[in-house]
Design a protein around this motif. Structure first.
Motif, PDB file in Angstrom:
ATOM      1  N   ALA A  24       0.671  -1.045   0.045  1.00  0.00           N
ATOM      2  CA  ALA A  24      -0.099   0.072   0.039  1.00  0.00           C
ATOM      3  C   ALA A  24       0.985   1.145  -0.020  1.00  0.00           C
ATOM      4  O   ALA A  24       1.968   1.327   0.765  1.00  0.00           O
ATOM      5  CB  ALA A  24      -0.858   0.104   1.006  1.00  0.00           C
ATOM      6  N   SER A  25       0.356   2.093  -0.711  1.00  0.00           N
ATOM      7  CA  SER A  25       1.149   3.598  -0.681  1.00  0.00           C
ATOM      8  C   SER A  25       0.290   4.469   0.359  1.00  0.00           C
ATOM      9  O   SER A  25      -0.823   3.882   0.932  1.00  0.00           O
ATOM     10  CB  SER A  25       1.060   4.079  -1.830  1.00  0.00           C
ATOM     11  N   GLY A  26       0.966   5.401   0.722  1.00  0.00           N
ATOM     12  CA  GLY A  26       0.352   6.282   1.607  1.00  0.00           C
ATOM     13  C   GLY A  26       1.182   6.016   3.125  1.00  0.00           C
ATOM     14  O   GLY A  26       1.502   5.207   3.706  1.00  0.00           O
ATOM     15  N   ARG A  27       0.990   7.297   3.910  1.00  0.00           N
ATOM     16  CA  ARG A  27       1.717   7.394   5.147  1.00  0.00           C
ATOM     17  C   ARG A  27       0.998   7.006   6.295  1.00  0.00           C
ATOM     18  O   ARG A  27       1.472   6.866   7.343  1.00  0.00           O
ATOM     19  CB  ARG A  27       2.268   8.830   5.442  1.00  0.00           C
ATOM     20  N   THR A  28      -0.344   6.711   6.364  1.00  0.00           N
ATOM     21  CA  THR A  28      -1.152   6.420   7.304  1.00  0.00           C
ATOM     22  C   THR A  28      -1.723   4.937   7.256  1.00  0.00           C
ATOM     23  O   THR A  28      -2.625   4.568   7.876  1.00  0.00           O
ATOM     24  CB  THR A  28      -2.278   7.352   7.264  1.00  0.00           C
ATOM     25  N   PHE A  29      -1.029   4.081   6.260  1.00  0.00           N
ATOM     26  CA  PHE A  29      -1.299   2.857   6.527  1.00  0.00           C
ATOM     27  C   PHE A  29      -1.642   1.984   7.712  1.00  0.00           C
ATOM     28  O   PHE A  29      -2.562   1.254   7.823  1.00  0.00           O
ATOM     29  CB  PHE A  29      -0.253   1.915   5.780  1.00  0.00           C
ATOM     30  N   SER A  30      -0.984   2.391   8.714  1.00  0.00           N
ATOM     31  CA  SER A  30      -1.084   1.604   9.981  1.00  0.00           C
ATOM     32  C   SER A  30      -2.334   1.890  10.664  1.00  0.00           C
ATOM     33  O   SER A  30      -2.801   0.910  11.572  1.00  0.00           O
ATOM     34  CB  SER A  30      -0.138   2.138  10.942  1.00  0.00           C
ATOM     35  N   ARG A  31      -3.135   3.035  10.022  1.00  0.00           N
ATOM     36  CA  ARG A  31      -4.481   3.292  10.774  1.00  0.00           C
ATOM     37  C   ARG A  31      -5.486   2.460  10.092  1.00  0.00           C
ATOM     38  O   ARG A  31      -6.735   2.647  10.545  1.00  0.00           O
ATOM     39  CB  ARG A  31      -4.612   4.721  10.672  1.00  0.00           C
ATOM     40  N   TYR A  32      -5.187   1.980   8.617  1.00  0.00           N
ATOM     41  CA  TYR A  32      -6.388   1.194   8.124  1.00  0.00           C
ATOM     42  C   TYR A  32      -6.542   0.102   8.514  1.00  0.00           C
ATOM     43  O   TYR A  32      -5.673  -0.873   8.882  1.00  0.00           O
ATOM     44  CB  TYR A  32      -5.914   1.308   6.471  1.00  0.00           C
ATOM     45  N   ARG A  33      -8.004  -0.413   8.439  1.00  0.00           N
ATOM     46  CA  ARG A  33      -8.338  -1.550   8.341  1.00  0.00           C
ATOM     47  C   ARG A  33      -8.151  -2.102   7.175  1.00  0.00           C
ATOM     48  O   ARG A  33      -8.371  -1.645   5.981  1.00  0.00           O
ATOM     49  CB  ARG A  33      -9.999  -1.819   8.746  1.00  0.00           C
ATOM     50  N   MET A  34      -7.576  -3.379   7.118  1.00  0.00           N
ATOM     51  CA  MET A  34      -7.351  -3.943   5.509  1.00  0.00           C
ATOM     52  C   MET A  34      -8.119  -5.378   5.474  1.00  0.00           C
ATOM     53  O   MET A  34      -8.127  -6.304   6.433  1.00  0.00           O
ATOM     54  CB  MET A  34      -5.636  -4.160   5.601  1.00  0.00           C
ATOM     55  N   GLY A  35      -8.345  -5.775   4.221  1.00  0.00           N
ATOM     56  CA  GLY A  35      -9.287  -6.848   3.932  1.00  0.00           C
ATOM     57  C   GLY A  35      -8.901  -7.585   2.649  1.00  0.00           C
ATOM     58  O   GLY A  35      -8.090  -6.882   1.948  1.00  0.00           O
ATOM     59  N   TRP A  36      -9.196  -8.625   2.808  1.00  0.00           N
ATOM     60  CA  TRP A  36      -8.782  -9.830   1.558  1.00  0.00           C
ATOM     61  C   TRP A  36     -10.320 -10.348   0.974  1.00  0.00           C
ATOM     62  O   TRP A  36     -11.242 -10.526   2.093  1.00  0.00           O
ATOM     63  CB  TRP A  36      -8.003 -10.805   1.770  1.00  0.00           C
ATOM     64  N   GLU A  46     -16.894 -12.346  -2.115  1.00  0.00           N
ATOM     65  CA  GLU A  46     -16.746 -12.964  -0.834  1.00  0.00           C
ATOM     66  C   GLU A  46     -15.789 -12.530   0.066  1.00  0.00           C
ATOM     67  O   GLU A  46     -14.602 -12.336  -0.341  1.00  0.00           O
ATOM     68  CB  GLU A  46     -16.632 -14.352  -1.006  1.00  0.00           C
ATOM     69  N   PHE A  47     -16.168 -12.120   1.390  1.00  0.00           N
ATOM     70  CA  PHE A  47     -14.918 -11.615   2.318  1.00  0.00           C
ATOM     71  C   PHE A  47     -14.368 -12.829   2.623  1.00  0.00           C
ATOM     72  O   PHE A  47     -14.871 -13.745   2.756  1.00  0.00           O
ATOM     73  CB  PHE A  47     -15.799 -11.226   3.316  1.00  0.00           C
ATOM     74  N   VAL A  48     -12.912 -12.372   2.803  1.00  0.00           N
ATOM     75  CA  VAL A  48     -12.215 -13.606   3.143  1.00  0.00           C
ATOM     76  C   VAL A  48     -11.624 -13.359   4.552  1.00  0.00           C
ATOM     77  O   VAL A  48     -11.630 -14.246   5.526  1.00  0.00           O
ATOM     78  CB  VAL A  48     -11.071 -13.730   2.206  1.00  0.00           C
ATOM     79  N   ALA A  49     -10.872 -12.275   4.713  1.00  0.00           N
ATOM     80  CA  ALA A  49     -10.288 -12.075   5.984  1.00  0.00           C
ATOM     81  C   ALA A  49     -10.065 -10.489   6.004  1.00  0.00           C
ATOM     82  O   ALA A  49      -9.850  -9.918   5.235  1.00  0.00           O
ATOM     83  CB  ALA A  49      -9.130 -12.650   6.179  1.00  0.00           C
ATOM     84  N   SER A  50     -10.085 -10.068   7.416  1.00  0.00           N
ATOM     85  CA  SER A  50      -9.380  -8.816   7.631  1.00  0.00           C
ATOM     86  C   SER A  50      -8.717  -8.334   8.733  1.00  0.00           C
ATOM     87  O   SER A  50      -8.697  -9.288   9.722  1.00  0.00           O
ATOM     88  CB  SER A  50     -10.770  -7.749   7.630  1.00  0.00           C
TER      89      SER A  50
END
Length: 120
Positions: A24-36, A46-50
């Motif tokens: 991911a680009s961006g300086r605030t990645f650590s604040r994001y919820r991330m999902g697959w 279909e949701f896989v994981a987050s």
């Protein structure tokens, strides 16, 4: 705007393993919820994981015990370790980021997807 680039897909035999990466680009990645998520032919996405910013993880029942999501905030990368793969795991896998910061997931950024094919 966050940009996401997935990698690591491919062809694997049933029972095998793959690790997907999402940079991911961006300086605030650590604040994001991330999902697959995944999209198989003829099926809905279909949701896989987050994984939340604090490291809490969630999985679809179909992948619990087989897939593991993790993140490396220093590398702005989220991973999906997939083991004991089955033919029904065949799909295009998408990485997504929720940069909105709300209590409920709201994925507003998506990668281009990476193909995972599991042969029987």
């Amino acid at each position: 705007q966050v940009q996401l680039v997935e990698s690591g897909g491919g062809l694997v035999q049933a029972g095998g393993s793959l690790r997907l990466s999402c940079a991911a680009s961006g300086r605030t990645f650590s604040r994001y919820r991330m999902g697959w998520f995944r999209l198989a032919p003829g099926k809905e996405r279909e949701f896989v994981a987050s994984i939340t910013w604090s490291g809490s993880t969630y999985y679809a029942d179909s992948v619990k015990g087989r897939f593991t999501i993790s993140r490396d905030n220093a590398k702005n990368t989220v991973y999906l370790q997939m083991s004991s793969l089955r033919p029904e795991d065949t799909a295009v896998y998408y990485c997504a980021a929720d940069s909105t910061g709300g209590l409920l997931p709201n994925y507003d950024c998506w990668g281009q997807g990476t193909q995972v094919t599991v042969s029987s």
